[in-house]
Design an enzyme around this catalytic site. Structure first.
Site, mmCIF file in Angstrom:
data_model
loop_
_atom_site.group_PDB
_atom_site.id
_atom_site.type_symbol
_atom_site.label_atom_id
_atom_site.label_comp_id
_atom_site.label_asym_id
_atom_site.label_seq_id
_atom_site.Cartn_x
_atom_site.Cartn_y
_atom_site.Cartn_z
ATOM 1 N N ASP A 149 -9.472 -1.127 5.017
ATOM 2 C CA ASP A 149 -8.594 -1.353 5.496
ATOM 3 C C ASP A 149 -7.715 0.343 5.622
ATOM 4 O O ASP A 149 -8.972 1.291 5.568
ATOM 5 C CB ASP A 149 -7.654 -0.996 4.038
ATOM 6 C CG ASP A 149 -6.504 -2.405 4.282
ATOM 7 O OD1 ASP A 149 -6.125 -1.800 5.573
ATOM 8 O OD2 ASP A 149 -5.425 -2.511 3.809
ATOM 9 N N ASP A 167 0.166 -7.404 8.506
ATOM 10 C CA ASP A 167 -0.139 -8.864 8.092
ATOM 11 C C ASP A 167 1.117 -10.101 8.380
ATOM 12 O O ASP A 167 1.911 -9.590 8.664
ATOM 13 C CB ASP A 167 0.393 -8.263 6.847
ATOM 14 C CG ASP A 167 -1.059 -6.903 6.346
ATOM 15 O OD1 ASP A 167 -1.522 -6.583 6.632
ATOM 16 O OD2 ASP A 167 -1.056 -7.385 4.748
#
Ligand SMILES: *[C@@H]1O[C@H](CO)[C@@H](O)[C@H](O)[C@H]1NC(C)=O
Ligand SMILES: *[C@@H]1O[C@H](CO)[C@@H](O)[C@H](O)[C@H]1NC(C)=O
Length: 432
Positions: free
Chosen positions: A158, A219
């Site tokens: 990430d 997301d």
């Protein structure tokens, strides 16, 4: 001038680098914790939902015992919130001792013993998105070594709490560090999300060199609005995104949320259909211990999976966006086959859509179509056959289409011998 220096440095790294280690020639398939289980760390009050070794062992058991593994779902991927807030004395990441008392290496063995693979999560930056220890530039090598020593097979990296310069250095360095461990580790880069997902800020040719897959966009959440928004963004930007995909390098529109709370059966089919057409990773985030039969059937649909896993690895494209709010998607497949998805963005009632294969750029010839979700085979098609399809609101019709020679049309499928299974199944369907 600083940017130039960074670019030159990067060029140097890249000279010695390619993550072309043969992994992920087709999109990865598996299960990941994030969308369904987030950062639940309260194992006392919420033992069934908390991020702990039990959760990943449970999911590994389900993948191995409920027919998932045989279909290709093989990665069990830990997301954020697995770590202890402190590195150990040697500076290595370590799991939270109360939630992962056996450690990650032991969990990896458990997962490998079931013929599955383990994925883990790290963050290029000072902290993970949820505030656990990040991988700053000076920690990249040790973290790659630690993951490899545990037997990790996949890293989701990430990008919270880092700036674009750190990312431009860190993502290629991690690729190199993973390669240097000698362990084949699939590498998923969240880098593009942090740059807005599009060129010129995102260099997709570079990503293809260093990562096996990458998250381009926000997301996913447990709702049709979220799935719809993702489909729209990927389609609106397909000219930039679609050419970047291919064997070993995939765009990642994020997890499959089928089997959770937010999608109707039609919407769940739509997600599966579009993810198959987009050559997207098929990484579920749901509770496999507790999945209803319609969700299971959609996720285990063999033809949808075969379309997704087609060895040519060409990502599909949106061909048409009609004023009627019907969209048509197309993906070329090996052996002259192809897939079509008709998606309704309508909110009223099943819509009758009139078209023909010729209108969708198919050459003259004879075809058959297998309807992926009803199991019906449509025979005797040619390019100009007038088709009328009934498409449910926020639903799809998905066809697997293959050319046939007229004389052999009905019964012989030897030119598609690897698909005979599907036709065998069709014969068991009685609806017509
Ligand atoms: C490392 O990179 C080289 C060169 O691309 C490749 O041949 C090799 O398979 C890679 N090894 C691993 C473990 O990723
Ligand atoms: C993108 O990265 C590639 C390396 O894969 C490099 O050759 C190219 O110059 C880069 N493009 C831009 C616009 O920076």
């Amino acid at each position: 001038m600083r940017a130039l220096t960074v670019t030159q440095f990067l060029a140097l790294i890249l000279l010695t680098l390619a993550l072309d280690n043969g992994l992920l020639r087709t999109p990865p398939m598996g299960w990941m914790a994030w969308e369904r289980f987030r950062c639940e760390v309260d194992c006392k009050d919420d033992p069934g939902n908390c991020i702990s070794e039990n959760l990943f062992r449970d999911m590994a058991d389900r993948l191995a015992e409920d027919g998932w593994k045989e279909l290709g779902y093989e990665y069990v991927i830990i997301d954020d919130c697995w770590m202890s807030l402190l590195r150990d004395e040697q500076g290595r990441l370590q799991p939270d001792p109360s939630r992962f008392p056996g450690g990650i290496a032991k969990l990896a063995r458990y997962i490998h013993d079931r013929g599955l693979k383990l994925g883990i999560y790290g963050d290029m930056g000072s902290h993970t998105c949820m505030g656990f220890p990040g991988t700053t530039l000076d920690k990249i090598e040790i973290d790659a070594q630690t993951f490899a020593s545990w037997g990790v097979d996949y890293l989701k990296f990430d990008g919270c709490y880092s700036n674009p310069v750190e990312q431009m250095l860190g993502y290629p360095l991690m690729s190199k560090a993973l390669n240097a461990t000698g362990r084949p580790i699939a590498y998923s880069c969240s880098w593009p999300v942090y740059l807005g997902g599009l060129p010129p800020k995102v260099n997709y040719s570079l990503l293809g060199d260093i990562c096996h897959l990458w998250r381009n966009y926000y997301d996913i959440q447990d709702s049709w609005d979220s799935v719809k928004d993702i489909i729209e963004w990927f389609s609106d930007n397909q000219d930039d995104l679609q050419p970047a995909a291919g064997p070993g390098q995939w765009n990642d529109p994020d997890m499959l949320i089928i089997g959770n709370f937010g999608l109707s059966v039609d919407q769940a089919r739509s997600q599966m259909a579009l993810w198959a057409i987009m050559a997207a990773p098929l990484i579920m985030s749901n509770d496999l211990r507790n999945l209803d039969s319609s969700g299971r059937a959609i996720l285990q649909n063999k033809v949808a999976i075969a379309i997704n896993q087609d060895p040519m690895g060409i990502q599909g494209r949106r061909l048409l966006k009609e004023k009627s709010h019907i969209e048509v998607y197309w993906r070329p497949l090996s052996q002259s086959a192809s897939a079509l998805v008709f998606l309704s963005q309508r909110t009223d009632m099943p819509y009758l859509y009139h078209t023909s294969l010729a209108k969708l750029n198919y050459e003259a010839g004879n075809y058959e179509a297998y309807d992926v979700f009803t199991g019906l085979t449509v025979k005797g098609l040619n390019a100009t056959t007038e088709l009328t399809l009934s498409i449910n609101p926020s639903g799809v019709v998905m066809w697997y289409i293959y050319p046939v020679q007229q004389s052999k049309q009905a019964e012989t499928h030897h030119y598609h011998h690897n698909k005979v299974l599907y036709f065998t199944e069709v014969k068991h369907h009685t609806v017509l």
